[in-house]
Design a protein around this motif. Structure first.
Motif, PDB file in Angstrom:
ATOM      1  N   PRO A 158       0.833  -1.209   0.000  1.00 59.91           N
ATOM      2  CA  PRO A 158       0.000   0.000   0.000  1.00 59.91           C
ATOM      3  C   PRO A 158       0.864   1.255   0.000  1.00 59.91           C
ATOM      4  O   PRO A 158       1.853   1.348   0.741  1.00 59.91           O
ATOM      5  N   GLY A 159       0.508   2.198  -0.854  1.00 61.46           N
ATOM      6  CA  GLY A 159       1.287   3.418  -0.991  1.00 61.46           C
ATOM      7  C   GLY A 159       2.231   3.401  -2.173  1.00 61.46           C
ATOM      8  O   GLY A 159       2.700   4.457  -2.616  1.00 61.46           O
ATOM      9  N   ASP A 160       2.548   2.208  -2.681  1.00 66.34           N
ATOM     10  CA  ASP A 160       3.419   2.118  -3.848  1.00 66.34           C
ATOM     11  C   ASP A 160       2.753   2.728  -5.084  1.00 66.34           C
ATOM     12  O   ASP A 160       1.518   2.817  -5.180  1.00 66.34           O
ATOM     13  N   LEU A 161       3.587   3.089  -6.042  1.00 72.57           N
ATOM     14  CA  LEU A 161       3.122   3.540  -7.344  1.00 72.57           C
ATOM     15  C   LEU A 161       3.500   2.492  -8.383  1.00 72.57           C
ATOM     16  O   LEU A 161       4.547   1.844  -8.263  1.00 72.57           O
ATOM     17  N   LEU A 162       2.686   2.318  -9.395  1.00 74.50           N
ATOM     18  CA  LEU A 162       3.010   1.423 -10.495  1.00 74.50           C
ATOM     19  C   LEU A 162       3.492   2.245 -11.679  1.00 74.50           C
ATOM     20  O   LEU A 162       2.847   3.228 -12.078  1.00 74.50           O
ATOM     21  N   ILE A 163       4.625   1.831 -12.230  1.00 73.86           N
ATOM     22  CA  ILE A 163       5.196   2.536 -13.375  1.00 73.86           C
ATOM     23  C   ILE A 163       5.418   1.543 -14.519  1.00 73.86           C
ATOM     24  O   ILE A 163       5.572   0.339 -14.294  1.00 73.86           O
ATOM     25  N   THR A 164       5.428   2.062 -15.727  1.00 79.64           N
ATOM     26  CA  THR A 164       5.693   1.228 -16.893  1.00 79.64           C
ATOM     27  C   THR A 164       6.178   2.097 -18.043  1.00 79.64           C
ATOM     28  O   THR A 164       6.177   3.330 -17.961  1.00 79.64           O
ATOM     29  N   VAL A 165       6.586   1.443 -19.114  1.00 77.42           N
ATOM     30  CA  VAL A 165       6.891   2.125 -20.374  1.00 77.42           C
ATOM     31  C   VAL A 165       5.571   2.185 -21.149  1.00 77.42           C
ATOM     32  O   VAL A 165       4.982   1.144 -21.439  1.00 77.42           O
ATOM     33  N   PRO A 166       5.065   3.369 -21.492  1.00 82.15           N
ATOM     34  CA  PRO A 166       3.672   3.511 -21.936  1.00 82.15           C
ATOM     35  C   PRO A 166       3.443   3.201 -23.421  1.00 82.15           C
ATOM     36  O   PRO A 166       3.052   4.082 -24.197  1.00 82.15           O
ATOM     37  N   TYR A 167       3.605   1.922 -23.780  1.00 86.14           N
ATOM     38  CA  TYR A 167       3.371   1.525 -25.166  1.00 86.14           C
ATOM     39  C   TYR A 167       2.358   0.399 -25.271  1.00 86.14           C
ATOM     40  O   TYR A 167       2.405  -0.399 -26.209  1.00 86.14           O
ATOM     41  N   PHE A 168       1.433   0.343 -24.325  1.00 83.35           N
ATOM     42  CA  PHE A 168       0.387  -0.672 -24.388  1.00 83.35           C
ATOM     43  C   PHE A 168      -0.641  -0.313 -25.457  1.00 83.35           C
ATOM     44  O   PHE A 168      -0.946   0.865 -25.670  1.00 83.35           O
ATOM     45  N   GLY A 169      -1.168  -1.340 -26.098  1.00 84.02           N
ATOM     46  CA  GLY A 169      -2.189  -1.145 -27.125  1.00 84.02           C
ATOM     47  C   GLY A 169      -1.733  -1.523 -28.513  1.00 84.02           C
ATOM     48  O   GLY A 169      -2.549  -1.927 -29.352  1.00 84.02           O
ATOM     49  N   VAL A 192       6.415   6.044 -16.808  1.00 82.63           N
ATOM     50  CA  VAL A 192       5.363   6.923 -16.336  1.00 82.63           C
ATOM     51  C   VAL A 192       4.642   6.230 -15.181  1.00 82.63           C
ATOM     52  O   VAL A 192       4.585   5.000 -15.120  1.00 82.63           O
ATOM     53  N   VAL A 193       4.117   7.028 -14.270  1.00 76.38           N
ATOM     54  CA  VAL A 193       3.261   6.509 -13.206  1.00 76.38           C
ATOM     55  C   VAL A 193       1.847   6.390 -13.771  1.00 76.38           C
ATOM     56  O   VAL A 193       1.308   7.351 -14.321  1.00 76.38           O
ATOM     57  N   PHE A 194       1.234   5.204 -13.655  1.00 76.71           N
ATOM     58  CA  PHE A 194      -0.115   5.039 -14.193  1.00 76.71           C
ATOM     59  C   PHE A 194      -1.106   4.479 -13.175  1.00 76.71           C
ATOM     60  O   PHE A 194      -2.313   4.460 -13.440  1.00 76.71           O
ATOM     61  N   ALA A 195      -0.643   4.037 -12.022  1.00 75.68           N
ATOM     62  CA  ALA A 195      -1.549   3.462 -11.024  1.00 75.68           C
ATOM     63  C   ALA A 195      -0.930   3.592  -9.643  1.00 75.68           C
ATOM     64  O   ALA A 195       0.273   3.824  -9.495  1.00 75.68           O
ATOM     65  N   GLU A 196      -1.786   3.447  -8.636  1.00 75.56           N
ATOM     66  CA  GLU A 196      -1.309   3.465  -7.262  1.00 75.56           C
ATOM     67  C   GLU A 196      -1.895   2.279  -6.504  1.00 75.56           C
ATOM     68  O   GLU A 196      -2.936   1.728  -6.886  1.00 75.56           O
ATOM     69  N   VAL A 197      -1.217   1.907  -5.437  1.00 75.92           N
ATOM     70  CA  VAL A 197      -1.603   0.745  -4.644  1.00 75.92           C
ATOM     71  C   VAL A 197      -2.156   1.232  -3.310  1.00 75.92           C
ATOM     72  O   VAL A 197      -1.582   2.119  -2.678  1.00 75.92           O
ATOM     73  N   SER A 198      -3.286   0.655  -2.901  1.00 72.65           N
ATOM     74  CA  SER A 198      -3.893   1.020  -1.630  1.00 72.65           C
ATOM     75  C   SER A 198      -4.285  -0.228  -0.860  1.00 72.65           C
ATOM     76  O   SER A 198      -4.295  -1.341  -1.411  1.00 72.65           O
ATOM     77  N   GLN A 199      -4.589  -0.061   0.401  1.00 74.70           N
ATOM     78  CA  GLN A 199      -5.118  -1.175   1.164  1.00 74.70           C
ATOM     79  C   GLN A 199      -6.441  -1.617   0.545  1.00 74.70           C
ATOM     80  O   GLN A 199      -7.217  -0.790   0.066  1.00 74.70           O
ATOM     81  N   GLY A 200      -6.690  -2.905   0.537  1.00 70.32           N
ATOM     82  CA  GLY A 200      -7.913  -3.383  -0.095  1.00 70.32           C
ATOM     83  C   GLY A 200      -8.049  -4.883  -0.018  1.00 70.32           C
ATOM     84  O   GLY A 200      -7.375  -5.547   0.779  1.00 70.32           O
ATOM     85  N   GLU A 201      -8.898  -5.397  -0.902  1.00 69.91           N
ATOM     86  CA  GLU A 201      -9.244  -6.816  -0.869  1.00 69.91           C
ATOM     87  C   GLU A 201      -8.864  -7.549  -2.156  1.00 69.91           C
ATOM     88  O   GLU A 201      -9.416  -8.601  -2.453  1.00 69.91           O
ATOM     89  N   GLY A 202      -7.950  -6.974  -2.925  1.00 66.32           N
ATOM     90  CA  GLY A 202      -7.504  -7.664  -4.126  1.00 66.32           C
ATOM     91  C   GLY A 202      -8.297  -7.326  -5.360  1.00 66.32           C
ATOM     92  O   GLY A 202      -8.585  -8.209  -6.175  1.00 66.32           O
ATOM     93  N   LYS A 203      -8.628  -6.042  -5.535  1.00 66.50           N
ATOM     94  CA  LYS A 203      -9.375  -5.606  -6.711  1.00 66.50           C
ATOM     95  C   LYS A 203      -8.581  -4.578  -7.502  1.00 66.50           C
ATOM     96  O   LYS A 203      -7.727  -3.878  -6.965  1.00 66.50           O
TER      97      LYS A 203
END
Length: 282
Positions: free
Chosen positions: A132-143, A254-265
């Motif tokens: 929780p609190g982490d950021l997700l990063i990637t190289v933005p060439y999806f699609g 690039v940062v495209f998502a963040e991680v939070s406490q949760g139930e696996g969604k």
């Protein structure tokens, strides 16, 4: 039962960590492969097919900061002519990725099947579950690969780029600082599969689509869902890293998502992400 559930049950029985590689002391081992009937695309040559299977294994090691050193390949084919071409593609890929091709196995079968084993040095042990609190990063060439799967015969720059990514993947993206990384995966079964796999005991909230304006424009012009292209593709061999929030993120990431406490969604625009990625035996 689908592929993912079957493998999870098997790993539980074996008592093995669910990860992209197997760690043994300071070694990282990867075994990956595919059958032509499910994985060879119409525009791929047999050399491309050999290359692709090496690249898939290299990508899994690289995303764990493990440097591949030795390669073994098992090749099952209907003819020696096909074997020669596949093995030549494996050799070309091993040279391109600076991996020593040390041998393998050859069998006769009704269709072509290639399995690649890589052995590399592991400086770090990195799992799949972010914090929780982490950021997700990637190289933005999806699609791009999604576009190529659907419309590979169209003469368009976006299609051509996707075809090239699928024919001969080159997982040579730069690596972020390992001290910042808490989890990682590469995308071979689609970004949605990565996100749902990482969402174990945490929620992942996607803030933006990691893609390009070219993909967005192409989707709009051809009546395609850009979300489906980005989330439900496959064989991009692009990395997804979970990094600590204080770390600097440098291009091409690039940062495209963040991680939070949760139930696996996994969440996108306030709703649970409906796409799950690609799977065998679905």
């Amino acid at each position: 039962m689908g592929e993912k559930a079957f493998l999870k049950g098997l790993l539980n029985i074996l008592g093995v960590e669910d990860n992209d590689v197997v760690y043994i002391d300071d070694l990282a081992i990867k075994l990956d492969g595919s059958a032509a009937s499910t994985s060879k695309l119409p525009f791929q040559t047999w050399r491309d097919f050999g290359w692709r299977n090496v690249a898939a294994a290299v990508s899994d090691l690289r995303v764990k900061f493990a440097a591949p050193q030795f390669l073994l390949a098992s090749v099952t084919v209907p003819s020696l002519e096909v074997a020669r071409e596949i093995i030549e593609g494996i050799k070309e890929a091993s040279e391109a990725f600076s991996v020593k091709y040390v041998g393998g196995d050859l069998n006769q079968g009704v269709e072509a099947v290639v399995d690649v084993a890589l052995l590399g040095k592991a400086q770090y042990r990195i799992g799949r579950v972010p914090r929780p609190g982490d950021l997700l990063i990637t190289v933005p060439y999806f699609g791009y690969t999604s576009i190529a799967y659907r419309l590979w015969q169209i003469d368009h720059p976006a299609v051509l780029r996707g075809v090239e990514m699928l024919k001969r993947p080159v997982p040579n993206w730069p690596l972020p600082s390992p001290e910042c990384v808490t989890a990682s995966m590469d995308s071979s079964d689609g970004l949605a599969d990565v996100l749902w796999t990482m969402a174990q005991g945490v929620d992942i909230i996607v803030r933006e689509l990691p893609t390009t304006e070219e993909v967005i424009r192409f989707a709009s012009a051809h009546g395609l869902s850009v979300e489906e292209l980005v989330f439900n593709g496959g064989e991009e061999y692009l990395p997804v890293f979970a990094v600590r929030p204080h770390c600097t993120v440098n291009p091409p990431y690039v940062v495209f998502a963040e991680v939070s406490q949760g139930e696996g969604k996994v969440w996108w625009r306030g709703e649970v992400l409906k796409w799950k990625g690609w799977s065998y035996f679905a």
